[in-house]
Scaffold this motif. Structure first.
Motif, short mmCIF file in Angstrom:
data_model
loop_
_atom_site.label_atom_id
_atom_site.label_comp_id
_atom_site.label_asym_id
_atom_site.label_seq_id
_atom_site.Cartn_x
_atom_site.Cartn_y
_atom_site.Cartn_z
N ALA A 465 0.81 -1.22 0.00
CA ALA A 465 0.00 0.00 0.00
C ALA A 465 0.84 1.27 0.00
CB ALA A 465 -0.94 0.00 1.21
N THR A 466 2.07 1.20 0.49
CA THR A 466 2.88 2.41 0.62
C THR A 466 3.63 2.67 -0.67
OG1 THR A 466 3.10 2.03 2.99
CG2 THR A 466 4.70 3.50 1.97
N ASN A 467 3.20 3.65 -1.41
CA ASN A 467 3.77 3.95 -2.72
C ASN A 467 4.17 5.42 -2.79
OD1 ASN A 467 1.83 1.81 -5.05
ND2 ASN A 467 3.18 1.29 -3.37
N SER A 468 4.93 5.74 -3.82
CA SER A 468 5.19 7.13 -4.18
C SER A 468 4.87 7.32 -5.65
CB SER A 468 6.67 7.49 -3.93
OG SER A 468 6.94 7.61 -2.55
N PHE A 469 4.72 8.57 -6.03
CA PHE A 469 4.47 8.88 -7.43
C PHE A 469 5.69 9.60 -7.98
CE2 PHE A 469 2.85 11.64 -10.83
CZ PHE A 469 2.27 10.68 -11.64
N MET A 470 6.20 9.08 -9.08
CA MET A 470 7.45 9.61 -9.62
C MET A 470 7.25 10.12 -11.04
SD MET A 470 11.16 7.71 -9.71
CE MET A 470 11.17 6.93 -11.31
N LEU A 471 7.81 11.27 -11.30
CA LEU A 471 7.91 11.77 -12.67
C LEU A 471 9.32 11.49 -13.15
CD1 LEU A 471 6.34 15.29 -12.13
CD2 LEU A 471 5.33 13.40 -13.40
N ASN A 472 9.43 10.95 -14.33
CA ASN A 472 10.75 10.85 -14.94
C ASN A 472 10.77 11.85 -16.09
OD1 ASN A 472 13.35 9.92 -15.18
ND2 ASN A 472 12.77 7.76 -15.25
N ARG A 473 11.27 13.04 -15.78
CA ARG A 473 11.22 14.12 -16.76
C ARG A 473 12.30 13.95 -17.81
NH1 ARG A 473 10.60 18.35 -11.87
NH2 ARG A 473 8.32 18.34 -11.76
N MET A 474 11.97 14.28 -19.03
CA MET A 474 12.95 14.27 -20.11
C MET A 474 13.35 15.70 -20.38
SD MET A 474 10.89 11.40 -22.27
CE MET A 474 9.67 10.71 -21.14
N VAL A 475 14.60 16.00 -20.13
CA VAL A 475 15.05 17.39 -20.13
C VAL A 475 16.17 17.56 -21.15
CG1 VAL A 475 16.06 19.21 -18.68
CG2 VAL A 475 14.48 17.52 -17.68
N PRO A 476 16.02 18.52 -22.07
CA PRO A 476 17.08 18.73 -23.06
C PRO A 476 18.39 19.12 -22.39
CG PRO A 476 15.10 19.96 -23.66
CD PRO A 476 14.89 19.44 -22.27
N GLN A 477 19.48 18.62 -22.92
CA GLN A 477 20.79 18.95 -22.38
C GLN A 477 21.70 19.34 -23.53
OE1 GLN A 477 23.78 16.00 -20.54
NE2 GLN A 477 22.70 16.83 -18.79
N ARG A 478 22.32 20.48 -23.38
CA ARG A 478 23.24 20.98 -24.39
C ARG A 478 24.58 20.25 -24.24
NH1 ARG A 478 21.84 23.73 -28.90
NH2 ARG A 478 23.82 24.25 -29.85
#
Lengths: 651, 651
Positions: A465-478
């Motif tokens: 029951a114990t969960n977290s919500f995660m975003l895996n962001r895609m971020v441009p990198q120079r």
């Protein structure tokens, strides 16, 4: 075994309605005897005066902790939430079924009971006796009132002050002459507000006279022979479907789950697990539709009240789900599920075929790869759990499709009849700048612009029951030093700490992956086990947040939300939306910006679409599907469908 | 008829490869004899020196006006576009097949021929003879070179100046010991640039030593018995499929179309029409995949060259499409289509089963409505035209699904083997902030972040070639005087005048409907007839426009584009992407911002997805589908599927 013998076997193996009436699990639907216990408890306590009507009797599930701690054979609590309506006042009760007693009873403030069929359609008789209505119809050339059908509908939002204390219906009429249904035959310009309790019209508005269209709207009778070259096609399972149902536990391939049919939200999935290495691992504790919001975009007389909260406002008596037709909605060989609701007198009403379960040969490979000159792979199939809601004109097919690889596809098929407005216009203006609120779909018949939003409540319990919500962001990198590339994107995980971190909409220019994960359970590669939300094509509401309809349907402002688990937060537009002041529901709850990290959390997906209608949508609309998926992400150790059989036709 | 007799009948009715080798239509694929005519013309003209290799021989379709004016039985021109490679120089030729002559011949500047298999994989022999490579492998403990496989791949973009005049391959090696394929066994840190013509290594880069992983990557052998409870399931059509093929015209229900298999882009649909009231009405003149772009997001040694133009760079010799397996990719009862390409010596090579066509019982209603207690409706089915491209590791299933209601669903299923990088990492870092360029999918095996973009070229001719592209924007409108609502949205049609008006991306906060329409053909309701683009879930590229890989794959910057029809604009990354300077292709053409109103126009849809890999994608990836649809909008006068049969199993 001969083919004929196999065919006979099919008939034997197709499970008859497998949801037993016996209650074997804390999350089983209420059984007939329980409905009568609820009735008797209320009657004994003196709450069932002759004027009292039942709006709903719903299973009140035990606390999640109780269910998770429960072992087969042990006793468990059974409770029901009841809504009663008496002389325009709404009462709520909690019934202890084992104790056969009313545990709580109080009058509801700040909202009202959903409308009953008798309120909406029972209004026809007294409306047509009102001399002002008779005169208004006569002015339109209509004197035969048998061929006129009038109704009074609720509005979920507080549109007029009288709604605070009275049952107010918003009425209009249609013509039924010359057809077997009245869709497409609205009598425009004539609307009224009805005092439901007093059975009388409060105010009448008569703004314009529009002839009732007479264009063809017959969708069922076949005028000619069916389309040629449609040779018979059927799915053939000589040894039956690979579905096993054991004491309400549904097993299919590696999936296990329970389901019940709830009168308000339809199919409720519970304890959705997937067997991995002999161990049943939790994915979802509970999942179901939570609410629907269907606002129309015409400010005209008789249309500005059309913004429907389609589950919470209209389930009373009839239930949200309606029967499926074998051979049309599901293969005739499907397994079928019954469901119960109560009528206005509190008696249970059992309806057959409110859901079906069937295997579908997708004809797609679960995976494949050409290596050298050889194609390796495994053909796939899926398990479809389907139900259908019809709310007046619209029909929604509601699918939970279980895939062998741990994916669940959640799909909505919209069909049925669009809402139309009679108009003097016979054809569109030449500049196609014509009316901006809809499209003609037939001569004098205008389909009005509208939106559909479905809120899905997804109580993820990924390996616990114990969960977290995660975003895996895609971020441009120079890249400054790379000799061959100047730019890539990198993935940057971000664990949402509070509700506002997880109010999300798809943006092509700021992509991210959305995932429920269990921070305490790591796989062999040290990633937390997870389940990803794979959004599909969708829409979010663009009408202003202070619009009274939008305030009730505020969940439609965003595509995804995450809340901490709370037993009382089940309905995205609130428990009692009808005539309410809109201070319940997803948008209201999340204002508190509660913590959602490393705790029991719930995801809410809004599946939406804008609908500008077209001639092809008339007189009945071809089914249009929208969907989203959830799928394992670092949940399994490797591709979980390597072990499928190499052929669909052999075991 | 007994079941057994029906089963026999099925075998008789399944059409054998129905695309005849005879050329009956101007858009038919090149036939064997025509390939030899092309060969003979080039040989006679003295262009086939012993060093000359064939890259491609493609049908050059006649001008659209010629095809549309052509009548059955009349003669028609036949031409082929040829690309030859000789001593690192690329030559293009146009062959007049009827005249058996070389009509044009010139050397190509500013780009190069696609790489040949002999260039990419033929490099293995001389690479492994280079003492520097032998030493570098020995340093890694690898001395048995039989178990090492090296290759030299092209890069579409101009990464090093030598590409302007030389054939430059970017090389690396894998270990094959202990497995039947080499995916997942990359030898990292050792890369080299190869002068293909000189058959020698120009430069070597040896930056790090990483042990080659030995984790399980066997996806085909079944270690154990198949998953239990997978009972046989098959689709049964005792009277055969409802498909008729007449002189290459494919008929199914109300649909009619032609198709050919092109070596470079695969299935090409032509003259897609729908029969309405006895009249065959045009929807699309031509439709096909145009290009693929698959950029990886790792700047490391050996990875910064991985940004693949998967059709235009890799079709030479082998063709874009690869064979399908009956019973896996398509039902065994499907109709199958062969295709031809040429080998490096110019001889045609016929490959069976490059496409299949089959009916699928969707088990979904085409429409349905519950009215009273009765469910009305019609069950649906669809026609699937499927092919599959395998480009090295990845497999793409490419579907055109024809629906009975005039909709076409275009779907891509991605499966096969992900590209992985060997790494010293055995498990992810605890903070899951670990490597930002990929995910471990097995111990020491990292799946690298990447994108997939498919450009579809859709030459709409909605009731004729002269079309316009219309946006129907949904715009919020404030209501000041309405007593019950404060906000709605209205639809505002806008006809795109120039290319820049029609470069589009889905935005949830600014929704609009996208539609091709014919301004000169109005339906009975006075709307122009149209076909809508229904976008699906998708992605667009977020890497910087000046990145050299992105410059070649620039079509991925947007989801939709519209151009005026131009016979020479077929490939979204240009006709000759290999080692090119990126001044051809969709992004380049549209800089001119040409007029697109009321003329012959072409739509370009980018179907894309970002891919962060997961353990479940290894050692072979479960199929992941993405799709979009086109559907009639005010094209028919009413719902076009009212005439479907009431049952799938009876006619």
């Amino acid at each position: 075994m001969s083919l004929t013998a196999r065919v006979l076997l099919v008939a034997l193996l197709v499970p008859a309605s497998p949801l037993a009436q016996t209650v074997e699990h804390p999350l089983d639907a209420l059984a007939t005897a329980e409905y009568w216990t609820v009735y008797d408890a209320l009657q004994s306590a003196g709450h069932l005066t002759p004027e009292t009507k039942f709006t709903s009797v719903l299973l009140r599930p035990p606390a999640k902790s109780t269910v998770l701690a429960w072992k087969a054979g042990a006793s468990f609590p059974r409770e029901a939430d009841v809504v009663l309506l008496r002389e325009s006042r709404t009462y709520t009760a909690r019934i202890d079924i084992a104790g056969k007693r009313v545990a709580e009873f109080s009058e509801l403030k700040g909202g009202q009971s959903a409308f009953l069929a008798s309120e909406m359609f029972g209004a026809d008789a007294y409306i047509k006796k009102d001399t002002r209505i008779v005169e208004a119809l006569r002015k339109r050339g209509i004197t035969d009132l048998r061929t006129v059908s009038c109704s009074a509908l609720p509005v979920a939002y507080r549109a007029v002050p009288e709604q605070a204390t009275q049952r107010i219906g918003f009425g209009s009429c249609s013509r039924t002459h010359g057809t077997y249904h009245s869709w497409g035959r609205s009598i425009e310009g004539l609307t009224f507000q009805v005092d439901i309790a007093a059975k009388k019209i409060m105010t009448i508005s008569d703004t314009e006279t529009v002839p009732v269209p007479t264009s063809e709207q017959n969708y069922e009778e076949i005028p000619d022979r069916p389309r040629p070259h449609t040779t018979p096609i059927s799915t053939f399972q000589p040894l039956g479907q690979g579905i096993r149902i054991d004491k309400g536990d549904i097993h299919w391939q590696n999936w296990q789950f329970r389901m019940r049919i709830d009168p308000r939200v339809g199919v409720v999935l519970n304890l959705v697990r997937v067997v991995d290495g002999g161990r049943a691992r939790s994915v979802l504790y509970e999942a179901s539709v939570s609410e629907l919001f269907v606002p129309y975009m015409d400010p005209g007389n008789g249309w500005n009240n059309r913004a429907f909260i389609d589950a919470g406002e209209f389930f009373a008596g009839v239930g949200f789900l309606k029967p499926l037709r074998p051979g049309l909605d599901c293969p005739a060989t499907a397994a079928w599920f019954d469901g119960q609701t109560v009528n206005e007198d509190g008696a249970p009403r059992l309806t057959s075929r409110l859901a079906c379960l069937f295997e579908r040969a997708t004809e797609n490979p679960a995976w494949r790869h050409l290596q050298g000159n050889e194609v390796y792979g495994r053909p796939s199939r899926e398990l479809v759990l389907r139900s259908a809601a019809t709310i007046g004109n619209y029909d929604y097919l509601l699918d939970w499709r279980f895939e062998p690889d741990g994916t669940i596809t959640v799909a909505v098929g919209a069909t049925g009849v669009i809402e139309t407005k009679s108009t003097v216009l016979k054809a569109a203006h030449d500049d196609h700048a014509g009316p901006q609120t809809g499209q003609l779909v037939a001569e004098h018949v205008m389909g009005i612009n509208h939106d559909h939003y479905f809120s899905y409540r997804l109580d993820f319990d990924v390996d616990g029951a114990t969960n977290s919500f995660m975003l895996n962001r895609m971020v441009p990198q120079r890249l400054e030093k790379d000799p061959m590339r100047k730019s890539i994107w990198v993935n940057q995980p971000f664990v949402a700490q509070r509700e506002h971190d997880a109010i999300l909409d798809i943006r092509l220019d700021q992509p991210s992956m959305w995932m429920f994960m269990n921070p305490s359970v790591k796989g062999p590669l040290n990633y937390p086990v997870g389940y990803e939300i794979m959004p599909g094509a969708t829409a979010k509401s663009i009408i202003a947040p202070d619009d009274p309809a939008q305030r009730i349907g505020a969940f439609s402002e965003h595509q995804f939300w995450v809340t901490p688990h709370n037993e009382n937060e089940r309905y995205a537009s609130g428990t009692y939306p009808t005539s309410s002041d809109a201070n319940d529901g997803l948008a209201a709850w999340t204002r508190a910006n509660r913590s959602i990290a490393n705790t029991d959390i719930v995801g809410w997906y809004t599946l939406g679409f804008h609908h500008i209608t077209r001639a092809e949508d008339w007189p009945v609309m071809p089914t249009m599907w929208h969907q989203f998926q959830i799928r394992p992400f670092h949940f399994f150790q490797k591709n979980p469908v390597l072990d499928l059989p190499k052929s669909l036709t052999a075991q």
